[in-house]
Design a protein around this motif. Structure first.
Motif, PDB file in Angstrom:
ATOM      1  N   PHE A   1      -3.198   4.427   2.558  1.00 47.78           N
ATOM      2  CA  PHE A   1      -3.116   3.323   1.606  1.00 47.78           C
ATOM      3  C   PHE A   1      -2.655   2.045   2.303  1.00 47.78           C
ATOM      4  O   PHE A   1      -3.133   0.955   1.998  1.00 47.78           O
ATOM      5  CB  PHE A   1      -2.164   3.685   0.469  1.00 47.78           C
ATOM      6  CG  PHE A   1      -2.807   4.456  -0.645  1.00 47.78           C
ATOM      7  CD1 PHE A   1      -2.741   4.007  -1.942  1.00 47.78           C
ATOM      8  CD2 PHE A   1      -3.488   5.636  -0.403  1.00 47.78           C
ATOM      9  CE1 PHE A   1      -3.330   4.714  -2.980  1.00 47.78           C
ATOM     10  CE2 PHE A   1      -4.082   6.347  -1.416  1.00 47.78           C
ATOM     11  CZ  PHE A   1      -4.012   5.889  -2.713  1.00 47.78           C
TER      12      PHE A   1
ATOM     13  N   VAL B   1       0.874   6.854  -6.701  1.00 42.76           N
ATOM     14  CA  VAL B   1      -0.296   7.711  -6.906  1.00 42.76           C
ATOM     15  C   VAL B   1       0.050   9.170  -6.606  1.00 42.76           C
ATOM     16  O   VAL B   1      -0.464  10.087  -7.263  1.00 42.76           O
ATOM     17  CB  VAL B   1      -1.464   7.219  -6.031  1.00 42.76           C
ATOM     18  CG1 VAL B   1      -2.614   8.211  -6.028  1.00 42.76           C
ATOM     19  CG2 VAL B   1      -1.967   5.872  -6.533  1.00 42.76           C
TER      20      VAL B   1
ATOM     21  N   SER C   1     -11.777   4.927  -2.050  1.00 46.66           N
ATOM     22  CA  SER C   1     -10.687   5.404  -2.903  1.00 46.66           C
ATOM     23  C   SER C   1     -10.945   6.821  -3.399  1.00 46.66           C
ATOM     24  O   SER C   1     -10.016   7.631  -3.509  1.00 46.66           O
ATOM     25  CB  SER C   1     -10.500   4.452  -4.087  1.00 46.66           C
ATOM     26  OG  SER C   1     -10.256   3.138  -3.641  1.00 46.66           O
TER      27      SER C   1
ATOM     28  N   PHE D   1      -4.951  -1.500   2.680  1.00 50.12           N
ATOM     29  CA  PHE D   1      -4.539  -2.822   2.201  1.00 50.12           C
ATOM     30  C   PHE D   1      -4.681  -3.894   3.276  1.00 50.12           C
ATOM     31  O   PHE D   1      -4.479  -5.076   2.982  1.00 50.12           O
ATOM     32  CB  PHE D   1      -3.092  -2.770   1.700  1.00 50.12           C
ATOM     33  CG  PHE D   1      -2.961  -2.459   0.237  1.00 50.12           C
ATOM     34  CD1 PHE D   1      -3.540  -1.317  -0.286  1.00 50.12           C
ATOM     35  CD2 PHE D   1      -2.268  -3.293  -0.614  1.00 50.12           C
ATOM     36  CE1 PHE D   1      -3.431  -1.018  -1.634  1.00 50.12           C
ATOM     37  CE2 PHE D   1      -2.158  -3.008  -1.967  1.00 50.12           C
ATOM     38  CZ  PHE D   1      -2.737  -1.865  -2.470  1.00 50.12           C
TER      39      PHE D   1
ATOM     40  N   THR E   1      -7.953   9.516  -2.150  1.00 51.35           N
ATOM     41  CA  THR E   1      -6.990   9.927  -3.180  1.00 51.35           C
ATOM     42  C   THR E   1      -6.949  11.445  -3.272  1.00 51.35           C
ATOM     43  O   THR E   1      -7.976  12.118  -3.160  1.00 51.35           O
ATOM     44  CB  THR E   1      -7.366   9.329  -4.546  1.00 51.35           C
ATOM     45  OG1 THR E   1      -8.758   9.529  -4.781  1.00 51.35           O
ATOM     46  CG2 THR E   1      -7.066   7.843  -4.580  1.00 51.35           C
TER      47      THR E   1
ATOM     48  N   CYS F   1      -6.909  -2.637  -6.772  1.00 54.37           N
ATOM     49  CA  CYS F   1      -6.030  -3.414  -5.880  1.00 54.37           C
ATOM     50  C   CYS F   1      -6.797  -3.956  -4.681  1.00 54.37           C
ATOM     51  O   CYS F   1      -6.636  -5.131  -4.298  1.00 54.37           O
ATOM     52  CB  CYS F   1      -4.866  -2.550  -5.423  1.00 54.37           C
ATOM     53  SG  CYS F   1      -3.679  -2.121  -6.724  1.00 54.37           S
TER      54      CYS F   1
ATOM     55  N   LEU G   1      -6.317   2.259  -6.746  1.00 58.69           N
ATOM     56  CA  LEU G   1      -6.504   1.781  -5.377  1.00 58.69           C
ATOM     57  C   LEU G   1      -7.701   0.843  -5.275  1.00 58.69           C
ATOM     58  O   LEU G   1      -7.631  -0.204  -4.611  1.00 58.69           O
ATOM     59  CB  LEU G   1      -6.680   2.969  -4.432  1.00 58.69           C
ATOM     60  CG  LEU G   1      -6.926   2.635  -2.958  1.00 58.69           C
ATOM     61  CD1 LEU G   1      -5.780   1.819  -2.389  1.00 58.69           C
ATOM     62  CD2 LEU G   1      -7.129   3.911  -2.149  1.00 58.69           C
TER      63      LEU G   1
ATOM     64  N   LEU H   1       2.158   1.801  -3.559  1.00 60.03           N
ATOM     65  CA  LEU H   1       1.093   2.324  -4.415  1.00 60.03           C
ATOM     66  C   LEU H   1       0.817   3.788  -4.102  1.00 60.03           C
ATOM     67  O   LEU H   1       0.574   4.592  -5.015  1.00 60.03           O
ATOM     68  CB  LEU H   1      -0.167   1.485  -4.236  1.00 60.03           C
ATOM     69  CG  LEU H   1      -1.377   1.915  -5.092  1.00 60.03           C
ATOM     70  CD1 LEU H   1      -1.058   1.787  -6.573  1.00 60.03           C
ATOM     71  CD2 LEU H   1      -2.604   1.077  -4.743  1.00 60.03           C
ATOM     72  N   ALA H   2       0.849   4.173  -2.827  1.00 55.58           N
ATOM     73  CA  ALA H   2       0.637   5.572  -2.456  1.00 55.58           C
ATOM     74  C   ALA H   2       1.734   6.464  -3.031  1.00 55.58           C
ATOM     75  O   ALA H   2       1.462   7.588  -3.484  1.00 55.58           O
ATOM     76  CB  ALA H   2       0.591   5.706  -0.937  1.00 55.58           C
TER      77      ALA H   2
ATOM     78  N   GLY I   1       0.812  -1.216   0.000  1.00 50.65           N
ATOM     79  CA  GLY I   1       0.000   0.000   0.000  1.00 50.65           C
ATOM     80  C   GLY I   1       0.844   1.263   0.000  1.00 50.65           C
ATOM     81  O   GLY I   1       0.499   2.250  -0.660  1.00 50.65           O
TER      82      GLY I   1
END
Length: 317
Positions: free
Chosen positions: A184, A148, A223, A188, A227, A241, A238, A144-145, A141
């Motif tokens: 994030f 993003v 999400s 997860f 975000t 996933c 997000l 991914l953050a 997570g």
């Protein structure tokens, strides 16, 4: 060689598990474990202060990689500091977070060693599994953050246009990135909650699968809120996933139900609002044999009087 024949007593874990420790011994153990955890955090905080600069540069990379962040005069990526001590306090904050991460094996072990004696053996085994899965999921997570954040900043800075010079304040930017990483990472962990409910027997895998529409809606709504940008890229990444992790957790739940033999009960195929079927037996019931009345109970025998007490002895002797 007498010292080699001494019998070893039970350990603190065994005494805490069987309930032989007193309340003061539990409090003393909690004090010792809190001291060890605090000492490890202080040592980690020292390393965190030393690593605060490189960590801050790493968190600044999504912004500094954009062309809008480069100062045309110096060619460097610059932030704004509004207060005199803002950067110093920011380094302390980063050092504390890094210190908590470095010292996590120590203070997590101290916490686990205090809680584990009160759990059953299968509960401790589940805790090992969930802890081993939680750390990689949180790291995924966080990655991914970070990705993003790069796309989100590029979208937000493109809106301002070439006639507006944008320079970010350093403390607000670092707080923005760290909060996004935390959100994030926690998001997860949602599939682990579903697995935990299934492993303890509260929710079956079939029931989890029946909630897939609600789960996907909740993932997309969550999400869209967390975000940082209104573009659909970060929200969709997000949500996809989280949905993939949820269906993976449902698959593991099906394997767990098959291993434990769930779903094979007599009324497992019935809904909560459905009446269970009753078998109709038309065979006549034959009459039983006659039961006679019991006779009267005889009177009890008289109780003999007690013998006289020997006066030479008292009641104790």
């Amino acid at each position: 060689m007498a010292f080699a024949l001494r019998k070893r007593g039970p350990s603190e874990f065994e005494r805490a598990a069987d309930g032989s420790m007193t309340l003061m011994e539990h409090i003393r153990e909690l004090r010792n474990r809190l001291f060890r955890a605090s000492l490890a955090i202080m040592v980690g905080f020292g390393f965190g202060i030393w690593l605060a600069g490189p960590v801050r540069h790493l968190l600044s990379k999504p912004y500094c990689d954009l062309p809008q962040a480069i100062d045309p005069a110096t060619g460097q990526c610059k932030f704004v500091q509004l207060g005199v001590a803002d950067l110093f306090l920011l380094n302390l904050k980063i050092g504390l977070w890094v210190g908590l991460i470095i010292a996590a094996p120590v203070w997590l072990y101290q916490l686990w060693a205090f809680i584990a004696p009160g759990l059953h053996r299968h509960e401790r085994r589940y805790a090992y599994i969930f802890t081993a899965l939680a750390a990689p999921l949180f790291a995924a997570g966080a990655v991914l953050a970070f990705f993003v954040t790069t796309k989100g900043l590029e979208f937000l800075l493109d809106i301002s246009g070439p006639d507006i010079a944008t320079t970010l304040e350093v403390t607000r930017y670092i707080s923005f990135v760290t909060n996004l990483i935390l959100l994030f990472g926690v998001a997860f962990e949602f599939p682990l909650v579903a697995l935990m409910l299934n492993f303890v027997g509260l929710v079956s895998a079939r029931k989890l699968l029946s909630w897939w529409r609600v789960a996907i809606f909740v993932f997309f709504a969550f999400s869209a809120v967390v975000t940082p940008t209104p573009d659909p890229f970060g929200m969709t990444a997000l949500a996809i996933c989280l949905s993939a992790l949820y269906f993976g957790a449902v698959g593991i739940a099906f394997l767990n139900d098959r291993r434990k033999g769930r779903g094979k009960e007599v009324y497992s195929g019935l809904g909560d609002d459905e009446v269970s079927p009753l078998e109709l037996d038309d065979e006549p019931v034959a009459a039983g044999s006659r039961v006679d009345f019991s006779g009267p109970i005889e009177a009890p025998a008289p109780v003999a009087a007690p013998a006289p007490i020997e006066r030479r002895y008292d009641d104790m002797t």
